[in-house]
Write a protein that holds these residues in place. Structure first.
Motif: not given
Length: 799
Positions: A552, A567-569, A571-572, A593, A600
């Motif tokens: 990330h 959450s972003i990690s 999602t990636i 996430a 998100n």
């Protein structure tokens, strides 16, 4: 007469070439004679063909024979021709010949002169075109994600073949004979490849096949089929009467499955070349591992590596690099191929029995530095200290992220320190970390990575990376205390353990560390932090989460490259699973996430996309509605909601969603197409045409819209208009199965040449074998030519 060395080379034209270039012929001939519409006609074999043009005044038809080198190809039929004078017919015949000459020259530019297959540029053009068609629908979150499954272009495969020891053929029998064998192999490849595949000879003895819509299984089937067929071919050398046999090695890669990160977002031309490079890397591995075999890129990292060289200090050079998606910190089991296969084992009395040795793992290694084509590894464990690792030993990717050989270490053995950093070595850090974390309710793990040092090496004191690691380790101890538990994770990264604190509480301290590294050492660090507790993850999951956080961080463009596993990690990570085709795994990651952050919207929208792909439309609609509750103007969610409602039969709600998309963005081609199709299905062709015409005028519109206009025109009985639209659609996308099928149906419905209809129908059915109607139309074309048995077989596929 021998042609001049500078004379342009011409390629032989086929009926397929004429069908594909009908629009070119039509446009060129309109400069010489006015007509309303046109079509091609191919006389049946043995029926003969007139060599002179003819004008059927009563029927207002002009017949222009098409031939190359005296060999008849077909007839161009222009309809609606008026007031034609007989003396102009020879001029029109000459114009038709010039058109064919131009087509032959254009084809020659894309054709390999030895095999008749496409050349390298032809393949790259086809790859770019196919990537462009896939990119809009495959990346999660794109507005076109849900174009009807019948229309989706989910990906494709690229298979490369190389002749084993081909230089031996050239050296012993001459280059001319070598070209003869290549021509034979090219013909074999063309015979084995399915309809719709693009074939090319890239260089010397390297061949390529692009398979639209192909899965790994389909690529493997083709590769094994061609490899087996080539092994059975016998090449006669007439000079000495020798008979030669050759074998092929093959490797394949899939788009988008085998690309990741920035490779997926790259322009189509760059992505095409990356895919070719991955397929070549895979092919090289097949040759290195023994030749006459097939390797896939998906297996390359798992089981395609081998040890290249032993180095001092327990280091090894291995054949897997970044080109094979190898990363620092990956662990591999090492085994010897010397004990593969069945062997005769001695018994008392001289008797022998046949047996197979059990799999014997020699040890375990870890990658410390990944370069483009090779990596450098460190030995972690040896099963037997007297059985050393050596060049040629094979690698198998280890699954356990922490310890593939539990209990191997001697607890009394003192920990070993890395000489450059003074911190623990990788193995000893993992052992100490595993022990230390058990007594902690909360802790943080951080991966700190140096920028890629490139090829520049210092003149003294080891590599620049070693000097930077030494300075960075000292900076970390100054910043976090001399008792810091840290380790050398790889050549270019450190791993740090901070007990008692969560990652969020440490963000500012690590940001300060990044600033110090930039100011004092000139290093732009990337840092990924993960901790316990977090959601339902256990303590053993923290290291893998830390790796995901580092992935990330390395995607951050502006500001410090520091990311907390959040959450972003997730999602990636889920996006990566999505592109690999693991929809169920992606669903679980997206849900995690959302547990981490209900707001998100990217994860929620992507979760809805995955659920829609899995056929769970009601659940998908609910996710899109939740996104719109948070962001009412989220166009992506609006479009996806419209499609989900359309699939659920809620036409009114779907129409409103697409109309709202157009209010937010009047240039939304996909919403215009959806509204046009809905109007068409509702029996309102005038409204449908209006939507399609608006979409046609927008950027990207011609590629997407012409097929729909053709279908509408054909339904209204305007076959000539439909034909022109379809030819434009195929100019944009020669592998558009639905346009090929509709054009075949137009030929059949008009009672025109069924041979053309058969060629078009075969291509469409090969590209989309899941479409039963395509097989039915192929059966019609075959039946019209009296090919009853083939027609029966095609109908069998329709079910």
């Amino acid at each position: 007469m021998t042609p001049s060395p500078t004379a342009p080379r011409r390629a032989s034209l086929t009926r397929h070439d004429l069908v594909a270039s009908e629009h070119v012929l039509r446009d060129a001939l309109r400069d010489f004679v006015a007509f309303k519409s046109s079509s091609l006609y191919f006389p049946p074999p043995g029926a003969g063909q007139d060599t002179e043009p003819a004008w059927l005044k009563g029927e207002q038809k002009l017949l222009l024979p098409l031939s190359q080198g005296g060999a008849p190809l077909g007839v161009f039929m222009a309809k609606g021709v008026r007031g034609l004078q007989a003396r102009t017919l020879p001029l029109l015949a000459q114009a038709a010949r010039l058109c064919l000459e131009n087509l032959a020259l254009a084809k020659a530019l894309d054709t390999d002169p030895v095999t008749g297959l496409g050349n390298r540029q032809c393949l790259l053009d086809a790859l770019e075109r196919e990537i462009g068609l896939v990119q809009a629908s495959i990346l999660p979150g794109q507005a076109s994600w849900q174009e009807a499954p019948a229309e989706a272009r989910g990906g494709f495969g690229l298979v490369l073949f190389d002749v084993d020891y081909f230089s031996w053929v050239n050296q012993n029998y001459g280059h001319l004979y070598g070209e003869t064998t290549l021509a034979r192999l090219g013909a074999l490849l063309a015979a084995k490849a399915p309809e719709g595949a693009a074939l090319a000879r890239l260089e010397e003895d390297l061949f390529a096949v692009l398979l639209p819509g192909a899965s790994a299984a389909r690529c493997l089937d083709l590769a094994e089929s061609v490899r087996a067929a080539a092994a059975e071919e016998v090449f006669d050398y007439a000079v000495t009467g020798e008979r030669i046999r050759l074998t092929l090695s093959a490797g394949f890669a899939l788009y988008p499955r085998d690309l990741h990160g920035g490779q997926l977002a790259a322009p189509a031309g760059e992505a095409a070349r990356v895919l070719v490079q991955k397929a070549r890397k895979t092919l090289s591995a097949a040759k290195d591992l023994g030749r006459d075999q097939v390797m896939s890129f998906g297996k390359l990292l798992r089981e395609g590596g081998q040890i290249l060289e032993r180095l001092p200090l327990g280091r090894l050079a291995v054949s897997l690099g970044r080109a094979a998606d190898a990363k620092e910190g990956m662990r591999f089991l090492v085994w010897s191929p010397r004990f593969e296969g069945a062997r005769q084992l001695a018994r008392d009395g001289g008797h022998r029995v046949l047996g197979r040795y059990p799999a014997m793992v020699k040890g375990e290694i870890i990658l410390m530095e990944a370069q483009e084509d090779v990596s450098y590894a460190e030995v972690l464990h040896l099963t037997d200290a007297s059985w050393t690792l050596e060049p040629g030993d094979r690698l198998l990717l280890a699954q356990d992220p922490e310890d593939s050989f539990p209990g191997r270490e001697d607890p009394a053995e003192p920990p070993r320190r890395d000489m450059a950093s003074g911190l623990l070595g990788h193995r000893d850090f993992i052992r100490r970390f595993t022990q230390a974390r058990e007594g902690e309710q909360a802790f943080t793990l951080a991966l700190v990575r140096l920028p890629d040092p490139g090829q520049d090496r210092g003149a003294s004191g080891g590599s620049r990376a070693e000097a930077s690691i030494q300075e960075l380790a000292a900076l970390c101890r100054d910043h976090f205390g001399q008792e810091l538990l840290g380790g050398r994770f790889s050549t270019g990264s450190l791993i740090l353990y901070v007990p008692g604190q969560a990652p969020a509480a440490l963000r500012e301290r690590f940001q300060a560390l990044a600033e110090l590294a930039r100011e004092r050492l000139g290093l732009a660090l990337s840092m990924g932090l993960a901790g316990h507790p977090f959601l339902s993850y256990g303590k053993a999951d923290v290291l893998e989460n830390c790796r995901k956080a580092l992935d990330h961080a390395q995607l951050i463009q502006d500001g410090p490259r520091l990311a907390l596993f959040d959450s972003i990690s997730l999602t990636i990570s889920a996006d990566r699973l999505f592109t690999l085709g693991d929809l169920y795994g992606a669903v679980e990651e997206y849900r995690l996430a959302l547990l981490a952050d209900e707001g998100n919207v990217l994860a929620r929208n992507s979760l809805g996309i995955c659920l829609g792909r899995l056929g769970r439309m009601a659940q998908a609609r609910a996710e899109f509605e939740r996104v719109l509750a948070l962001e009412p103007r989220n166009q992506m969610a609006l479009y996806n909601l419209g499609h989900a409602c359309q699939r659920l039969g809620e036409e009114k709600t779907a129409r409103k969603a697409f109309q709202r998309c157009l209010k937010l963005n009047p240039q939304d081609v996909y919403s215009l197409l959806r509204l046009g199709r809905m109007a068409e299905d509702a029996g309102k062709p005038a409204n449908a045409r209006g939507y399609y015409q608006k979409a046609l005028a927008l950027p990207g519109g011609p590629r997407l819209v012409t097929r729909h206009l053709a279908r509408l025109a054909q339904a209204q009985g305007r076959a000539d208009e439909a034909r022109e639209h379809l030819q434009q659609a195929l100019l944009q996308d020669p592998k558009d199965a639905f346009s090929l099928n509709l054009l075949a149906r137009i030929y059949l419905d008009a009672g025109e040449d069924p041979a053309i209809a058969e060629a078009l129908a075969r291509q469409s059915a090969a590209l989309r074998p899941d479409q039963g109607q395509f097989w039915k139309d192929l059966a019609r074309a075959l039946e019209a030519q009296g090919k009853t048995e083939e027609a029966r077989q095609a109908l069998g596929r329709a079910g």
